[in-house]
Design an enzyme around this catalytic site. Structure first.
Site, PDB file in Angstrom:
ATOM      1  N   GLY A 163      -0.706   0.321  -5.074  1.00 39.67           N
ATOM      2  CA  GLY A 163      -2.041  -0.193  -4.793  1.00 39.67           C
ATOM      3  C   GLY A 163      -3.054   0.411  -5.742  1.00 39.67           C
ATOM      4  O   GLY A 163      -3.073   1.628  -5.941  1.00 39.67           O
ATOM      5  N   TYR A 176      11.536  -5.240  -6.420  1.00 41.48           N
ATOM      6  CA  TYR A 176      10.397  -5.118  -7.329  1.00 41.48           C
ATOM      7  C   TYR A 176       9.455  -3.948  -7.049  1.00 41.48           C
ATOM      8  O   TYR A 176       9.059  -3.231  -7.956  1.00 41.48           O
ATOM      9  CB  TYR A 176       9.610  -6.429  -7.289  1.00 41.48           C
ATOM     10  CG  TYR A 176       8.256  -6.363  -7.955  1.00 41.48           C
ATOM     11  CD1 TYR A 176       8.165  -6.223  -9.335  1.00 41.48           C
ATOM     12  CD2 TYR A 176       7.087  -6.415  -7.215  1.00 41.48           C
ATOM     13  CE1 TYR A 176       6.922  -6.142  -9.946  1.00 41.48           C
ATOM     14  CE2 TYR A 176       5.841  -6.338  -7.835  1.00 41.48           C
ATOM     15  CZ  TYR A 176       5.763  -6.199  -9.197  1.00 41.48           C
ATOM     16  OH  TYR A 176       4.549  -6.112  -9.800  1.00 41.48           O
ATOM     17  N   GLY A 214       1.436  -2.400   5.506  1.00 40.20           N
ATOM     18  CA  GLY A 214       2.085  -3.510   6.209  1.00 40.20           C
ATOM     19  C   GLY A 214       1.063  -4.558   6.592  1.00 40.20           C
ATOM     20  O   GLY A 214      -0.032  -4.614   6.027  1.00 40.20           O
ATOM     21  N   CYS A 231       0.862  -1.182   0.000  1.00 37.75           N
ATOM     22  CA  CYS A 231       0.000   0.000   0.000  1.00 37.75           C
ATOM     23  C   CYS A 231       0.896   1.228   0.000  1.00 37.75           C
ATOM     24  O   CYS A 231       2.082   1.140   0.297  1.00 37.75           O
ATOM     25  CB  CYS A 231      -0.878   0.036   1.243  1.00 37.75           C
ATOM     26  SG  CYS A 231      -2.106  -1.284   1.300  1.00 37.75           S
TER      27      CYS A 231
END
Ligand code: SF4
Length: 478
Positions: free
Chosen positions: A40, A256, A115, A14
């Site tokens: 996100g 990534y 998280g 996020c």
């Protein structure tokens, strides 16, 4: 004939963005979230305050789908927080879109989280058994209940005490009508940075969002630190001591997730990926005619492989940037429907060539298999797949949506079996040593999805929708 395929990567985390006194809060937050849309795509929200009243707009979808110029005009205020969501716990329903906004007995709080809380289930059950009602199926909501709990509400350092109860990975932004707060878990899993803009303060998951709003990077929120910004300025305190022996910064952010122009945990993502590509060329050399990347996330490592090997880089795949969020939503059926939409092969580049194709990860392997088949159909004479991280063999419990052991090809097959499964002539993964080699402080990184060495106890963890019906066994008695 031009063939098209999509990607199969771990799904995003996020993104957070918050401001205090930088001018019009809503437009700055909108820009800051836009720069972090890659983190996100399921939903987004902005909450602002003018010092008197808190207002919010949230919705499912991309930022452009949720906010228009008119909607931002309905959000006056000089402080606020925003969130872009990918669901690592809870489903993609509107109630789960953040920031969460709740009214406690002493005022309104807004909470945005990046998280995954590993003790959320236990805390949620504890509050539910004492009569609390939860509005969402996200782990983040337990912080709201801790803040509202008289045990914490009536004592000094309420927010710090509440944060201290949480376990797992969290970067939080919180706000009341007159202050913004930022906190990172004691092991520092997820990034969170502080910037300055127009004399005020900015918080962002990634530094690319600071740059795109014109803010100047100041520093990261420290692991275990609570930062409060209000009319008196910025105050810092600790809600937990950092473990002295190790942090657990997520290495996948650098492999990534993060945008290449972001600095994460003190390292530029592009530079790290370039080094991974060069190391990959050293570890898995091959005679070939061209190096191509799986765009966009394989671009930097492919450049590194090309530089390290001396084999020229070319464009073998073309990405369709207009494939919408339908194709990156979490359900398998949506992924399947996107298979022929996102990437196209350029036969003119690969036909008759020995091709090295560099990707950042292989998760289930099915998309990589299709990618190799498309290159073969387009006339590539040899296909050598190189992956800029080790085999992804373990799920993540800290906020990244990796599938279960059963679905991870890296957990189910040897490297040679994977090579055979995807149909490549050769396959080479970056070694675990190579993964951590660019860092001065490798012991401060989490690499559990590669090694299986989790930095905290996760033996009790369940899937991402485990909170959807956390008390199904309780009989309802009206
Ligand atoms: S398990 Fe992997 S994805 Fe999860 S925090 Fe650790 S390195 Fe990151």
């Amino acid at each position: 004939m031009q063939r098209s395929i999509t990607t199969d990567h771990p799904k995003e985390s996020c993104g957070l963005f918050g401001v205090y006194d930088v001018g019009t809060a809503a437009s700055s937050i909108h820009r800051g979230l836009f720069a972090q849309q890659h983190r996100g795509q399921e939903g987004s929200g902005i909450v602002v305050s003018d010092g008197e009243k808190i207002r919010s707009i949230k919705g499912l979808g991309l930022i452009d789908e949720v906010f228009s110029g008119e909607s931002l005009a309905q959000l006056p205020g000089h402080l606020g927080i925003g969130h872009v969501r990918y669901s690592t716990t809870g489903s993609d329903r509107i109630q789960n879109v953040q920031p969460l906004v709740v009214e406690c007995v002493d005022g309104i709080w807004a909470v945005a989280h990046n998280g995954n809380l590993t003790n959320a289930r236990k805390l949620r059950r504890m509050y539910q058994e004492s009569g609390a009602i939860f509005q969402t199926s996200t782990d983040s909501e337990v912080l709201v209940h801790l803040l509202a709990d008289p045990m914490y509400r009536s004592r000094p350092r309420r927010v710090a005490r509440a944060l201290h109860e949480l376990e797992g990975a969290f970067s939080f932004l919180l706000m009341t009508k007159n202050c913004v707060m930022a906190a990172r878990d004691p092991m520092g899993f997820r990034p969170l940075s502080i910037g300055r803009l127009n004399g005020g303060y900015v918080f962002a998951s990634e530094t690319c969002a600071l740059a795109q709003t014109g803010a100047e990077y100041v520093r990261d929120v420290e692991p275990g630190e609570l930062v409060v910004v209000d009319a008196a300025g910025l105050h810092s305190s600790r809600f937990a001591e950092c473990p002295t022996d190790r942090l657990a910064q997520c290495v996948f952010e650098l492999v990534y997730f993060a945008r290449p122009d972001s600095r994460v945990f003190g390292y530029n993502a592009h530079e790290i990926r370039l080094q991974y590509g060069m190391r990959l060329a050293e570890e898995h050399p091959v005679d070939a005619d061209i190096v191509i990347s799986v765009p966009d996330s394989g671009n930097d490592a492919a450049l590194g492989y090309s530089r390290g090997s001396g084999i020229p880089l070319d464009f073998g795949f073309i990405r369709n940037h207009y494939v919408g969020r339908t194709f990156i939503m979490p359900e398998q059926r949506d992924r399947a429907s996107s298979v022929d939409m996102k990437l196209s092969v350029l036969p003119e580049t690969v036909s008759g060539k020995r091709v090295v194709v560099v990707d950042d990860s292989i998760v289930r392997g099915t998309t990589c298999k299709r990618r190799v088949a498309c290159l073969r159909e387009a006339g590539a004479s040899e296909i050598h797949v190189r992956v800029s991280c080790p085999p992804t063999a373990n799920p993540c419990f800290y906020g990244i949506d990796l599938p279960t052991h059963e679905e991870l090809v890296g957990a189910q097959m040897s490297v040679d079996e994977i090579r055979e499964f995807i149909g490549a002539d050769s396959l080479g993964y970056l070694s675990q040593e190579g993964l951590l080699s660019p860092f001065n402080n490798p012991e401060h990184f989490c690499a559990a999805c590669f090694t299986g060495n989790y930095p905290s106890d996760v033996s009790h963890m369940k899937g991402k929708e485990a909170l959807e019906a956390s008390a199904p066994e309780l009989a309802l008695d009206p």
